[in-house]
Design an enzyme around this catalytic site. Structure first.
Site, PDB file in Angstrom:
ATOM      1  N   SER A 274       0.792  -1.177  -0.001  1.00  0.00           N
ATOM      2  CA  SER A 274      -0.116   0.102  -0.065  1.00  0.00           C
ATOM      3  C   SER A 274       0.925   1.199   0.116  1.00  0.00           C
ATOM      4  CB  SER A 274      -1.002  -0.076   1.260  1.00  0.00           C
ATOM      5  OG  SER A 274      -1.893   0.891   1.241  1.00  0.00           O
ATOM      6  N   ASP A 339      -8.816  -4.415  -6.099  1.00  0.00           N
ATOM      7  CA  ASP A 339      -8.184  -3.576  -5.061  1.00  0.00           C
ATOM      8  C   ASP A 339      -8.284  -2.164  -5.598  1.00  0.00           C
ATOM      9  OD1 ASP A 339      -6.816  -1.984  -3.146  1.00  0.00           O
ATOM     10  OD2 ASP A 339      -5.432  -3.838  -3.147  1.00  0.00           O
ATOM     11  N   HIS A 390      -7.564  -5.787  -0.339  1.00  0.00           N
ATOM     12  CA  HIS A 390      -6.416  -5.013  -0.011  1.00  0.00           C
ATOM     13  C   HIS A 390      -5.651  -5.695   0.996  1.00  0.00           C
ATOM     14  CE1 HIS A 390      -3.599  -1.353  -0.461  1.00  0.00           C
ATOM     15  NE2 HIS A 390      -3.638  -1.176   0.671  1.00  0.00           N
TER      16      HIS A 390
END
Length: 458
Positions: A274, A339, A390
């Site tokens: 991320s 995602d 995610h």
């Protein structure tokens, strides 16, 4: 180069392998490739059985064989040829390395202290010498040399106190024994994803700004997301004994390690999830732009710089992408097609909206976000737990190909997100701003985005 490989899709009711209740003639690793055309970016499908997941006979190899091969072919695994012939199908050696680096990133979450009553709150729970052991990776063959802290240069009216440095990741180096298996001394830097409110604000600062990381050549055409750059370059200027910036900490430690192991075969590997993926991109570009990876070892030449990105967002514009390619920075992006973070920033104006008809470039193309590197596309979704799209542990679990359960649904066991629920955290922070009538320009749009993600496919 932009290349994609599509991993098996999972259905909406359960997280499953495709092909349930259907006879499949394809074995794991078999690839259906479209005919090559003049387009540089293609999507490739990997189809798996829902029964016994096994690699083709030519790809089956023992752990010992993998280790032996890695010591000879580590440059290819690190992307020296942009992973050509390693993702068509996904080579077991590359798969193993992706999982290994993913687990080093997962260690950041496992070691991160989320107990608000703890003295180490929002920092690492363990000391450097024991951290990998405490998270179950004592046999990883690496030892941690430095912890890294980051300070977002943002102010949040709803939160008391100034932004301060929080533990964001660590630097580690492979041991002498691991060098024999890896074929080189690996300097590794890993970054966790977003956790604190200040980091969330930095994520939503989606305007492009010149990176200007090389003092001798600012290159104004190379632009990156302002929030990520702030997180990377800001320090605790309000304190006499405040932390150096994340950038200063990293460049200092990387330089020290490269000098310490000068003369050896070296690699620099960065891995992040991320927001951590964005920091890995920035550091990789920074190292290469400053020439820190230029080796005095005539046999090795330039030290390879490789990024393994898990669920990472876009980081910069087309100028940033082009410059990374010119510098030889290699990026392998592991991305779930469901995602939403991998679609941000630049949902509309991105690398796919720069050229008309494949020939005419729009005037605003330099202001469009662009992904860097080769993309390995996964496809999974769980309607009962939307945030899994995610979740780093879900990424790793799918890459490991765990055995399906004996139930008729053949569902794959999905682990809960380590440390913090991604979407719930975002909603909590944004609604707190809304309830206090704080005028954040991006507030409504961000809330709508979170609601959209949580409701997709329901």
């Amino acid at each position: 180069m932009a290349s994609k490989v599509l991993m098996p899709s999972l259905n909406l009711n359960h997280t499953t392998f495709p092909g349930d209740n259907q006879a499949q003639s394809h074995s794991f690793g078999q690839v259906c490739l479209p005919k090559k055309s003049g387009v540089s970016s293609t999507r490739r499908s990997v189809i798996a059985n829902n029964s016994v997941v096994a690699a083709p006979a030519a790809m089956v190899m023992s752990t010992k064989t993998c280790s032996s091969m890695l010591s000879h072919f580590w440059r290819e695994v690190q992307g020296s040829n942009d992973w050509e012939n390693l993702v068509e199908p996904l080579h077991p050696l590359l798969r193993k390395e992706i999982i290994r680096y993913g687990e080093f990133v997962a260690a950041c979450y496992k070691a991160f202290d989320l107990d608000s009553n703890s003295k180490r709150y929002l920092n690492c729970k363990y000391g450097k010498k024991s951290m990998l052991k405490e998270v179950g990776m004592e046999n990883s063959g690496y030892h941690v040399t430095k912890y890294i802290y980051a300070t977002p240069d943002v102010n949040i009216p709803i939160q008391n106190g100034a932004s301060c440095g929080r533990w964001i990741g660590y630097v580690a180096v492979s041991s002498d024994d691991a060098v024999k298996r890896l074929g080189r001394r690996d300097v590794m830097i890993t970054f966790r994803g977003t956790v604190t409110n200040h980091e969330w604000v930095a994520n939503f600062m989606s305007s492009l700004t010149p990176a200007r990381l090389d003092p001798h050549n600012p290159r104004p055409e190379v632009k990156v997301e302002s929030g990520f750059l702030s997180l990377y370059t800001s320090n605790e200027t309000n304190s006499k004994f405040g932390l150096e910036s994340c950038r200063e900490q990293l460049l200092s430690e990387v330089s020290r390690l490269l000098n310490e192991y000068k003369g050896e075969q070296l690699s620099i590997t960065l891995a992040g999830h991320s927001m951590g993926s964005a920091l890995a991109h920035l550091l990789a570009y920074d190292i290469a732009e400053l020439g820190l990876n230029k080796s005095d070892n005539a046999y090795q030449g330039q030290i390879p710089v490789t990024v393994f990105s898990f669920g990472g967002p876009r980081v910069g514009n087309s100028g940033f992408k082009q410059r990374c390619e010119e510098l030889g920075v290699k990026v392998l992006r592991i991305a779930n097609v469901n995602d939403p973070i991998t679609k941000l920033p630049g949902v509309l104006f991105n690398e796919n909206f720069r050229v008309l008809g494949g020939r005419y470039e729009f005037p605003w193309s330099c202001s469009c976000y662009a992904h860097v590197g080769v993309e390995l596309v996964l496809d999974f979704f769980n309607v009962q737990n939307p945030s899994c799209v995610h979740d780093l542990e879900t990424y790793i679990s799918l890459l490991k190909w765990p055995k399906t359960s004996s139930s008729s649904s053949s569902s794959v066991q999905i682990q809960e997100v380590v440390g913090v629920d991604f979407l719930s955290r975002a909603r909590e922070f944004l609604l707190s701003a809304q309830n206090l009538n704080i005028n954040l320009l991006w507030k409504d749009a961000a809330i709508n985005m979170v609601n959209l993600v949580q409701s997709q496919r329901t």
